[in-house]
Scaffold this motif. Structure first.
Motif, PDB file in Angstrom:
ATOM      1  N   ASP A 158       0.974  -1.209   0.128  1.00 22.65           N
ATOM      2  CA  ASP A 158       0.045   0.144  -0.118  1.00 22.65           C
ATOM      3  C   ASP A 158       0.731   1.393   0.043  1.00 22.65           C
ATOM      4  OD1 ASP A 158      -2.495  -1.238   0.028  1.00 22.65           O
ATOM      5  OD2 ASP A 158      -2.287  -1.561   2.254  1.00 22.65           O
ATOM      6  N   HIS A 159       2.083   1.151   0.266  1.00 26.12           N
ATOM      7  CA  HIS A 159       2.974   2.320   0.154  1.00 26.12           C
ATOM      8  C   HIS A 159       4.523   1.791  -0.202  1.00 26.12           C
ATOM      9  CE1 HIS A 159       4.473   1.415   4.170  1.00 26.12           C
ATOM     10  NE2 HIS A 159       3.411   1.098   4.585  1.00 26.12           N
ATOM     11  N   GLY A 160       5.276   2.661  -0.643  1.00 31.39           N
ATOM     12  CA  GLY A 160       6.788   2.237  -0.879  1.00 31.39           C
ATOM     13  C   GLY A 160       7.040   1.872  -2.215  1.00 31.39           C
ATOM     14  N   GLU A 161       7.423   0.752  -2.406  1.00 28.23           N
ATOM     15  CA  GLU A 161       7.979   0.352  -3.789  1.00 28.23           C
ATOM     16  C   GLU A 161       7.999  -1.066  -4.010  1.00 28.23           C
ATOM     17  OE1 GLU A 161      11.890   1.630  -4.165  1.00 28.23           O
ATOM     18  OE2 GLU A 161      12.700  -0.036  -3.082  1.00 28.23           O
ATOM     19  N   VAL A 162       7.792  -1.531  -5.293  1.00 22.20           N
ATOM     20  CA  VAL A 162       8.047  -2.997  -5.772  1.00 22.20           C
ATOM     21  C   VAL A 162       9.071  -2.805  -6.831  1.00 22.20           C
ATOM     22  CG1 VAL A 162       6.732  -4.724  -7.109  1.00 22.20           C
ATOM     23  CG2 VAL A 162       5.505  -3.501  -5.408  1.00 22.20           C
ATOM     24  N   VAL A 163       9.906  -3.776  -6.518  1.00 23.31           N
ATOM     25  CA  VAL A 163      11.252  -4.022  -7.651  1.00 23.31           C
ATOM     26  C   VAL A 163      11.225  -5.338  -8.322  1.00 23.31           C
ATOM     27  CG1 VAL A 163      13.941  -3.765  -7.635  1.00 23.31           C
ATOM     28  CG2 VAL A 163      12.427  -2.223  -6.014  1.00 23.31           C
ATOM     29  N   LEU A 164      11.445  -5.374  -9.420  1.00 24.45           N
ATOM     30  CA  LEU A 164      11.885  -6.556 -10.173  1.00 24.45           C
ATOM     31  C   LEU A 164      13.166  -6.533 -10.984  1.00 24.45           C
ATOM     32  CD1 LEU A 164      11.278  -9.258 -11.646  1.00 24.45           C
ATOM     33  CD2 LEU A 164      10.074  -7.852 -13.537  1.00 24.45           C
ATOM     34  N   LYS A 165      14.216  -7.666 -10.577  1.00 23.01           N
ATOM     35  CA  LYS A 165      15.508  -7.485 -11.018  1.00 23.01           C
ATOM     36  C   LYS A 165      15.765  -8.960 -11.394  1.00 23.01           C
ATOM     37  CE  LYS A 165      17.784  -7.263  -6.596  1.00 23.01           C
ATOM     38  NZ  LYS A 165      18.958  -6.234  -5.866  1.00 23.01           N
ATOM     39  N   ALA A 166      16.762  -8.922 -12.272  1.00 19.75           N
ATOM     40  CA  ALA A 166      17.482 -10.205 -12.720  1.00 19.75           C
ATOM     41  C   ALA A 166      18.846  -9.949 -12.670  1.00 19.75           C
ATOM     42  CB  ALA A 166      17.032 -10.429 -14.381  1.00 19.75           C
ATOM     43  N   ILE A 182      12.060 -10.516  -6.613  1.00 17.74           N
ATOM     44  CA  ILE A 182      10.927  -9.415  -6.428  1.00 17.74           C
ATOM     45  C   ILE A 182      10.748  -9.048  -5.280  1.00 17.74           C
ATOM     46  CG2 ILE A 182       8.115  -9.355  -6.909  1.00 17.74           C
ATOM     47  CD1 ILE A 182      10.031 -12.002  -8.723  1.00 17.74           C
ATOM     48  N   GLN A 183      10.649  -7.984  -4.774  1.00 18.30           N
ATOM     49  CA  GLN A 183      10.697  -7.409  -3.716  1.00 18.30           C
ATOM     50  C   GLN A 183       9.857  -6.143  -3.518  1.00 18.30           C
ATOM     51  OE1 GLN A 183      14.718  -5.841  -2.310  1.00 18.30           O
ATOM     52  NE2 GLN A 183      14.261  -5.259  -0.488  1.00 18.30           N
ATOM     53  N   ASP A 184       9.116  -6.173  -2.259  1.00 16.98           N
ATOM     54  CA  ASP A 184       8.288  -5.052  -1.880  1.00 16.98           C
ATOM     55  C   ASP A 184       8.477  -4.769  -0.482  1.00 16.98           C
ATOM     56  OD1 ASP A 184       6.087  -6.741  -0.138  1.00 16.98           O
ATOM     57  OD2 ASP A 184       6.055  -7.940  -1.844  1.00 16.98           O
ATOM     58  N   THR A 185       7.675  -3.424  -0.178  1.00 11.88           N
ATOM     59  CA  THR A 185       7.501  -2.971   1.106  1.00 11.88           C
ATOM     60  C   THR A 185       6.013  -3.355   1.515  1.00 11.88           C
ATOM     61  OG1 THR A 185       7.159  -0.798  -0.073  1.00 11.88           O
ATOM     62  CG2 THR A 185       9.424  -1.473   0.818  1.00 11.88           C
ATOM     63  N   GLY A 186       5.234  -4.414   1.419  1.00 10.34           N
ATOM     64  CA  GLY A 186       4.120  -4.591   1.796  1.00 10.34           C
ATOM     65  C   GLY A 186       3.646  -5.317   3.069  1.00 10.34           C
ATOM     66  N   ILE A 187       2.602  -5.842   3.108  1.00 12.88           N
ATOM     67  CA  ILE A 187       2.183  -6.594   4.476  1.00 12.88           C
ATOM     68  C   ILE A 187       3.128  -7.686   5.066  1.00 12.88           C
ATOM     69  CG2 ILE A 187      -0.221  -5.932   3.887  1.00 12.88           C
ATOM     70  CD1 ILE A 187      -0.841  -8.581   3.366  1.00 12.88           C
TER      71      ILE A 187
END
Length: 249
Positions: A158-166, A182-187
């Motif tokens: 709901d806030h922050g970022e989502v990152v996809l990298k290889a 796949i990294q997120d700042t979620g729940i």
């Protein structure tokens, strides 16, 4: 030796198994046809409602049309999930062909950015230069695995970022192993749910709470496709902080 009874039992078993296979086949065919028949009108309903909403000048009417469009979108997404799960059960052949990973990333970005902007999230992706421009693999499975994980990350953040990298994990002469993160700042995900979330129809929050949409089929697809590709997935998550999914293909 009189084996009449045994032969009769064997024949009955063959008939029962044949009937069971026919019933399963008919059930799958029925569900697939129903999904297809429902998706077509819902797609039309969604498209027409969005067109009317864009043309409507009255604020109240536009708001009501937006509710209709959102409802149609939710139902359409649910049908797509069920349809994809049915296709998964029927089996999809693994096709190893040449493809560009950059194309996959850009396609995922095109569908993910609108969702990220809607929630005021930052969506970023990065492709390591050490990864060759072209790879030999199953593009369909690779894309669906990453799409589902990114979609989940956006859904539960709901806030922050989502990152996809290889990144290039290993170079074994003719075989490469790529690590996707796949990294997120979620729940976040509780540790005792790490295995549970990959089971079909599993959800961390029950549907009646109406917190997050979905039928609990996305991660089952990820697990199945990874098994097809002999890949691996690892989770590192902290509740209320975020999650990191590492995929090795």
């Amino acid at each position: 030796i009189d084996i009449t009874d045994r032969k009769e039992a064997e024949e009955k078993l063959k008939v029962a198994l044949t009937n069971e296979r026919m019933t399963k086949k008919a059930k799958k065919s029925f569900l697939e046809n129903m999904c297809h028949d429902f998706r077509t009108p819902f797609s039309g309903l969604l498209g027409l409602t969005q067109t009317l909403m864009n043309r409507e000048g009255n604020k109240k009417k536009k708001e009501l049309l937006g509710i209709i469009a959102k409802s149609a979108e939710i139902l359409l997404n649910d049908l797509n999930e069920i349809f994809n799960f049915l296709k998964l059960e029927n089996g999809i052949p693994v096709l190893m062909k040449q493809f560009a990973l950059a194309d996959v990333f850009h396609e995922i970005s095109a569908t993910s950015l609108p969702k990220a902007k809607e929630k005021n999230l930052e969506f970023k992706f990065a492709l390591d230069k050490k990864v060759p421009t072209y790879l030999i693999g199953d593009k369909f499975r690779t894309k669906r695995i990453l799409e589902n994980l990114v979609s989940n990350a956006l859904k539960f953040t709901d806030h922050g970022e989502v990152v996809l990298k290889a990144e290039l994990a290993k170079d074994l002469e003719k075989k490469l192993i790529v690590e996707f993160t796949i990294q997120d700042t979620g729940i976040g995900i509780p540790k005792d749910a790490y295995n549970f979330i990959f089971e079909p129809l599993s959800r961390i929050s029950p549907s009646y709470e109406d917190l997050y949409q979905g039928k609990g089929l996305g991660l089952k697809l990820v697990k199945t496709f990874l098994e097809d590709l002999k890949g691996e997935i690892h989770i590192n998550s902290t509740p209320n902080v975020g999650s990191i999914f590492q995929v090795f293909i």
